[in-house]
Design an enzyme around this catalytic site. Structure first.
Site, PDB file in Angstrom:
ATOM      1  N   CYS A 269       3.770  86.489 -12.142  1.00  0.00           N
ATOM      2  CA  CYS A 269       3.342  85.629 -13.264  1.00  0.00           C
ATOM      3  C   CYS A 269       3.624  86.203 -14.653  1.00  0.00           C
ATOM      4  CB  CYS A 269       1.855  85.279 -13.173  1.00  0.00           C
ATOM      5  SG  CYS A 269       1.389  84.379 -11.689  1.00  0.00           S
ATOM      6  N   ASP A 270       4.200  87.382 -14.751  1.00  0.00           N
ATOM      7  CA  ASP A 270       4.474  87.922 -16.085  1.00  0.00           C
ATOM      8  C   ASP A 270       5.651  88.891 -16.064  1.00  0.00           C
ATOM      9  OD1 ASP A 270       4.061  88.073 -18.815  1.00  0.00           O
ATOM     10  OD2 ASP A 270       2.505  89.612 -18.694  1.00  0.00           O
ATOM     11  N   ILE A 271       6.751  88.430 -15.475  1.00  0.00           N
ATOM     12  CA  ILE A 271       7.959  89.254 -15.426  1.00  0.00           C
ATOM     13  C   ILE A 271       8.626  89.237 -16.799  1.00  0.00           C
ATOM     14  CG2 ILE A 271      10.283  89.464 -14.443  1.00  0.00           C
ATOM     15  CD1 ILE A 271       8.068  90.325 -12.556  1.00  0.00           C
TER      16      ILE A 271
ATOM     17  N   ASN B  92       7.149  94.838 -18.715  1.00  0.00           N
ATOM     18  CA  ASN B  92       6.468  95.112 -17.448  1.00  0.00           C
ATOM     19  C   ASN B  92       7.390  95.713 -16.392  1.00  0.00           C
ATOM     20  OD1 ASN B  92       4.033  94.261 -18.454  1.00  0.00           O
ATOM     21  ND2 ASN B  92       4.230  92.174 -17.672  1.00  0.00           N
TER      22      ASN B  92
ATOM     23  N   SER C 180       4.085  85.196 -20.453  1.00  0.00           N
ATOM     24  CA  SER C 180       4.468  85.445 -21.843  1.00  0.00           C
ATOM     25  C   SER C 180       5.471  84.409 -22.309  1.00  0.00           C
ATOM     26  CB  SER C 180       5.083  86.846 -21.983  1.00  0.00           C
ATOM     27  OG  SER C 180       4.149  87.838 -21.596  1.00  0.00           O
TER      28      SER C 180
END
Length: 249
Positions: free
Chosen positions: A47-49, A53, A87
């Site tokens: 959910c936030d690649i 990260n 993001s």
């Protein structure tokens, strides 16, 4: 991690990564996502690649990090309904339309990150009187068979494999298709980058058409979710299915 996060090398004055290292990072991230999506007991949607990260060890092997927004999806289910997370700049359209999401949301984010791995900049670059949306430049070069090395981070002085740059650009375009069913599984991406599978010419991603038509509305890459929603709603209500076709995967 010894080498910090990927964004520091791409967007800030840290060690410039050569093309071979960038390609191996792209492949390593793909392998990590295959493990999360297909090999764990439950499917894990990160959910936030994004580059921030992705951590790099001393050998620049990538590690997918920060699972604070991750969702577990049991193997009896293929999608999950959840609040918008992630993001801006990497969010798949389905996050913003309120429909249940699948692991293909990570595929979209991975595709947006691939463009930045090639470019060495954020996908949207602002100048005093204009903005450049890098995926649109990629599409233009792919469609006309232009100079593919012109897309590569200028700090590399064109020292890159034409075949590999072309492959990554095509994969990135497949990954950011508006219809999640048209995006490849990460296992397919992994096999393409390993050279096991070939990748065909992708259809024009609808998001590229959207931003070419709305260059003033680059809010997708700012902190204004309301503007993002309006852009996506205009895109989805305007049709444009002819720009998408199902991946053979």
């Amino acid at each position: 991690m010894e080498s910090g996060s990927l964004d520091a090398h791409l967007f800030r004055e840290k060690q410039v990564l050569n093309w071979k290292t960038r390609y191996q990072i792209a492949l390593g991230i793909a392998r990590g996502l295959v493990y999360l999506h297909e090999k764990c007991r439950d499917c894990i949607i990160h959910c936030d690649i994004k580059p921030e990260n992705i951590l790099l060890d001393a050998d620049f092997s990538p590690k997918v990090a920060d699972f604070g927004l991750a969702k577990l999806v049991g193997r009896d289910f293929s999608r999950v309904l959840t609040t918008t997370r992630g993001s801006l700049g990497y969010l798949a359209p389905e996050w913003l339309s309120g429909v249940p999401v699948t692991a293909k949301a990570d595929v979209f984010s991975y595709g947006m990150m691939l463009f930045e791995l090639v470019y060495g900049n954020r996908n949207t670059k602002h100048c005093e009187d204009s903005s450049t949306f890098f995926p649109s430049l990629v599409v233009n070069v792919l469609m006309v068979g232009g100079d593919i090395l012109s897309l590569v981070d200028s700090r590399l002085n064109r020292e890159a494999s034409v075949e590999e740059v072309t492959k990554i650009c095509k994969v990135a375009c497949w990954c950011i298709q508006d219809d999640q069913n048209s995006r490849p599984a990460m296992s397919t991406v992994e096999r393409i980058l390993e050279g096991v599978l070939d990748v065909s010419m992708p259809p024009i991603p609808r998001i590229v058409t959207l931003f070419v038509e709305n260059m003033r509305d680059v809010a997708f890459f700012t902190n204004s979710p309301s503007n993002v929603s309006s852009l996506v709603q205009r895109n989805t209500s305007s049709g444009g299915d002819s720009l998408s076709k199902s991946s053979s995967s």
